[in-house]
Design a protein around this motif. Sequence first.
Motif, mmCIF file in Angstrom:
data_model
loop_
_atom_site.group_PDB
_atom_site.id
_atom_site.type_symbol
_atom_site.label_atom_id
_atom_site.label_comp_id
_atom_site.label_asym_id
_atom_site.label_seq_id
_atom_site.Cartn_x
_atom_site.Cartn_y
_atom_site.Cartn_z
ATOM 1 N N TYR A 45 0.845 -1.187 0.000
ATOM 2 C CA TYR A 45 0.000 0.000 0.000
ATOM 3 C C TYR A 45 0.886 1.244 0.000
ATOM 4 C CZ TYR A 45 -4.106 -2.821 1.080
ATOM 5 O OH TYR A 45 -5.128 -3.735 1.033
ATOM 6 N N GLN B 89 0.812 5.214 1.187
ATOM 7 C CA GLN B 89 0.096 6.172 2.024
ATOM 8 C C GLN B 89 0.748 7.539 1.897
ATOM 9 O OE1 GLN B 89 -0.060 5.344 6.269
ATOM 10 N NE2 GLN B 89 -1.858 6.625 6.543
ATOM 11 N N GLN C 88 -3.319 11.073 4.028
ATOM 12 C CA GLN C 88 -4.290 10.265 3.299
ATOM 13 C C GLN C 88 -4.335 8.844 3.853
ATOM 14 O OE1 GLN C 88 -6.204 11.563 0.709
ATOM 15 N NE2 GLN C 88 -5.255 13.492 1.338
ATOM 16 N N GLY C 89 -5.377 8.118 3.456
ATOM 17 C CA GLY C 89 -5.433 6.710 3.791
ATOM 18 C C GLY C 89 -4.587 5.897 2.825
ATOM 19 N N PRO C 90 -4.163 4.717 3.226
ATOM 20 C CA PRO C 90 -3.381 3.864 2.326
ATOM 21 C C PRO C 90 -4.159 3.511 1.059
ATOM 22 C CG PRO C 90 -3.271 3.062 4.590
ATOM 23 C CD PRO C 90 -4.337 4.112 4.560
ATOM 24 N N PHE D 106 -4.190 0.773 -2.203
ATOM 25 C CA PHE D 106 -3.741 -0.554 -2.602
ATOM 26 C C PHE D 106 -2.929 -0.491 -3.884
ATOM 27 C CE2 PHE D 106 -3.767 -5.037 -2.985
ATOM 28 C CZ PHE D 106 -4.231 -5.406 -4.242
ATOM 29 N N LEU E 238 4.645 7.011 2.457
ATOM 30 C CA LEU E 238 4.944 5.864 3.313
ATOM 31 C C LEU E 238 4.445 4.616 2.589
ATOM 32 C CD1 LEU E 238 5.906 4.889 6.167
ATOM 33 C CD2 LEU E 238 3.495 5.072 6.864
ATOM 34 N N LEU F 224 3.588 0.793 2.783
ATOM 35 C CA LEU F 224 3.242 -0.201 3.795
ATOM 36 C C LEU F 224 3.130 -1.583 3.170
ATOM 37 C CD1 LEU F 224 0.458 1.874 5.537
ATOM 38 C CD2 LEU F 224 2.649 1.265 6.562
ATOM 39 N N TYR G 55 -9.617 -11.162 -0.380
ATOM 40 C CA TYR G 55 -9.223 -11.096 1.007
ATOM 41 C C TYR G 55 -10.401 -10.732 1.889
ATOM 42 C CZ TYR G 55 -7.591 -9.084 5.286
ATOM 43 O OH TYR G 55 -7.426 -8.783 6.592
ATOM 44 N N GLY H 209 -9.985 -11.506 5.543
ATOM 45 C CA GLY H 209 -9.478 -11.788 6.878
ATOM 46 C C GLY H 209 -8.706 -10.608 7.411
ATOM 47 N N GLU H 210 -7.724 -10.873 8.237
ATOM 48 C CA GLU H 210 -6.983 -9.808 8.891
ATOM 49 C C GLU H 210 -5.636 -9.615 8.225
ATOM 50 O OE1 GLU H 210 -6.483 -10.270 13.048
ATOM 51 O OE2 GLU H 210 -5.111 -8.572 13.233
ATOM 52 N N LEU H 211 -5.329 -8.384 7.937
ATOM 53 C CA LEU H 211 -4.012 -8.014 7.444
ATOM 54 C C LEU H 211 -3.149 -7.563 8.614
ATOM 55 C CD1 LEU H 211 -4.594 -5.848 4.248
ATOM 56 C CD2 LEU H 211 -3.790 -8.185 4.362
ATOM 57 N N PHE I 236 0.135 -5.343 9.335
ATOM 58 C CA PHE I 236 0.939 -4.338 8.653
ATOM 59 C C PHE I 236 2.302 -4.169 9.303
ATOM 60 C CE2 PHE I 236 -1.726 -2.126 5.556
ATOM 61 C CZ PHE I 236 -2.984 -2.612 5.874
ATOM 62 N N GLY I 237 3.301 -3.868 8.461
ATOM 63 C CA GLY I 237 4.580 -3.419 8.953
ATOM 64 C C GLY I 237 4.524 -1.933 9.259
ATOM 65 N N GLU I 238 5.655 -1.393 9.768
ATOM 66 C CA GLU I 238 5.680 0.022 10.117
ATOM 67 C C GLU I 238 5.979 0.925 8.933
ATOM 68 O OE1 GLU I 238 6.817 -0.610 14.837
ATOM 69 O OE2 GLU I 238 8.020 0.735 13.585
#
Lengths: 116, 117
Positions: free
Chosen positions: B35, B37, B41-43, B45, B88, B90, B102, B104-106, B108-110
């Motif tokens: 992603y 970012q 703003q929001g990330p 895809f 950024l 992600l 998808y 389920g749960e993603l 995320f890294g920092e």
Amino acid sequence: AQSVTQLDSHVSVSEGTPVLLRCNYSSSYSPSLFWYVQHPNKGLQLLLKYTSAATLVKGINGFEAEFKKSETSFHLTKPSAHMSDAAEYFCVVSRNSGGGADGLTFGKGTHLIIQP
Amino acid sequence: DAGVTQSPTHLIKTRGQQVTLRCSPKSGHDTVSWYQQALGQGPQFIFQYYEEEERQRGNFPDRFSGHQFPNYSSELNVNALLLGDSALYLCASSFDRGRVFYAGELFFGEGSRLTVL
């Protein structure tokens, strides 16, 4: 296509008072909905998710959200704010089934400020 | 158990250069998504990799490419950098059992913060 609108870019509440972060969604399919939190210089963390089971979803740290199909809303609430809740919150929609190439769609985020 | 790790954490490039960002997924995960970012703003895809192939792609130009290795780690490459690529980046991993979509749960890294001058 799917989209998410977070109705407030900033929300400020006093510590110990309720929190309400508003989110409306648009989706051509029966959606999965999520709330993620992002603390400064940290990655995103999942707070809770709705995937067509119970419409009231409980998450971590006392947060919950209610899926209202008739209002196309998925607002996030918490009864009592804590200083550690100060962060950026993202409402996210995903297609629940079918094919395509959309991935997750994030809202623009709501910055939650907690006043002491 | 290590979560999602990304490298480098920060980097500065100039316009026209190329950059490679790296991601190691959470242990046990087989799917990696990237992603972008932008500030405030929001990330958004970029694309998703499963079984070493690009499975889904967002609305990003071909300058953005990726790769997934047999150990499930992944790289994001961006060619001919533009000022607007500053963001950024992600990486997120999940265990999708081969599902196309998808739900389920993603995790995320920092992120890797890229600045293009």
